[in-house]
Scaffold this active site. Structure first.
Site, PDB file in Angstrom:
ATOM      1  CB  SER A 194     -11.215   5.765  -0.488  1.00 32.04           C
ATOM      2  OG  SER A 194     -12.431   5.320   0.209  1.00 32.04           O
ATOM      3  CB  ALA A 250     -10.615  10.169  -1.648  1.00 30.51           C
ATOM      4  CG  HIS A 262      12.266  -1.006   2.442  1.00 29.95           C
ATOM      5  ND1 HIS A 262      12.478  -2.079   3.307  1.00 29.95           N
ATOM      6  CD2 HIS A 262      10.969  -1.131   2.422  1.00 29.95           C
ATOM      7  CE1 HIS A 262      11.425  -2.717   3.527  1.00 29.95           C
ATOM      8  NE2 HIS A 262      10.325  -1.923   2.983  1.00 29.95           N
ATOM      9  CG  ASN A 309     -14.622   0.590   5.082  1.00 26.63           C
ATOM     10  OD1 ASN A 309     -14.742  -0.489   4.572  1.00 26.63           O
ATOM     11  ND2 ASN A 309     -15.204   1.605   4.747  1.00 26.63           N
TER      12      ASN A 309
END
Length: 183
Positions: A131, A149, A106, A76
Site C-alpha cells: 500500500s 508499504a 515534469h 487494488n
C-alpha cells in the site's frame, strides 16, 4: 461469478469498445469508478486475460505511451498509473491500494523542448507491491520482488528481494525552525 464481477467484466468490455483502436485485451474486470483514459491515437494499452482492477483506479495513457498489464494481474483500490512512454506490469503481480506509478517527470528546469522527461517502469512477474507505494520513472523491479508499504521506488530492484525505504523520524522544534527561516 457474482453480480459485481459481471459488472466489472461489462465495464472492461465498454472501455475496450470505447478505445477499440488503442486497447488490446482479452477478458478483464474494471470495477466501479475505475477508468482508462487514452489521450492520443498513438497510445497503446494491452491488458492480459483475467486482469482484475478494483474500484477508483485511474489509468492515463498519452503521447505514444504503452501500458502493458499482464495476465492475472490484480490492481487494488485507488491506484493511479500515468504513462507517456512505457509501463509494463508482469503476470500474477499484485498491487495493493493507493499505489502510484509514473513513467515521467515534469521538466521544471525547461531543459530541451519537451515539458516532460520520459522514462520507463518495468515490473516483473509475481511481484507484490504494498500500500501507498510510489514508483517513479526509470525503475525496473525484478520477478518475485516485494515492495514494502509506503516505499518510494526509483532504480533497479533485483529479483527475489524485499525492497523497503529506511525511514527515520525527525523532529525539529519551532524555535529551531524560526532560526532556519531567519537566516
Amino acid at each position: 461469478m457474482n453480480f459485481s464481477q459481471l459488472i466489472g467484466f461489462i465495464r472492461g468490455l465498454f472501455y475496450k469498445l470505447l478505445f477499440f483502436k488503442n486497447i488490446r485485451s482479452s477478458i478483464f474486470s474494471l470495477q466501479s469508478n475505475s477508468k482508462i483514459e487514452v489521450f492520443n491515437k498513438m497510445a497503446r494499452v494491452t491488458i492480459g486475460e483475467f486482469a482484475f482492477i478494483r474500484k477508483n483506479a485511474s489509468f492515463r495513457v498519452d503521447l505514444d505511451g504503452e501500458l502493458i498489464i499482464g495476465e492475472k494481474v490484480f490492481i487494488n483500490d485507488n491506484c493511479n498509473i500515468n504513462c507517456v512512454k512505457k509501463v509494463s506490469i508482469g503476470r500474477n503481480t499484485k498491487i495493493a491500494p493507493n499505489v502510484c506509478i509514473n513513467d515521467h517527470d515534469h521538466n521544471y528546469k525547461n531543459e530541451g523542448d519537451s515539458h516532460l522527461i520520459k522514462g520507463e517502469v518495468i515490473i516483473g512477474e509475481n511481484v507484490w507491491i504494498g500500500s501507498n507505494v510510489v514508483i517513479l520513472k526509470d525503475t525496473v523491479i525484478g520477478h518475485n520482488a516485494v515492495i514494502a508499504a509506503g516505499s518510494v521506488v526509483k532504480g533497479h530492484v533485483p529479483s527475489n528481494t524485499l525492497y523497503l525505504n529506511k525511514r527515520e523520524s525527525k523532529y525539529i522544534s519551532h524555535s529551531k525552525l524560526n532560526e532556519v527561516k531567519s537566516s
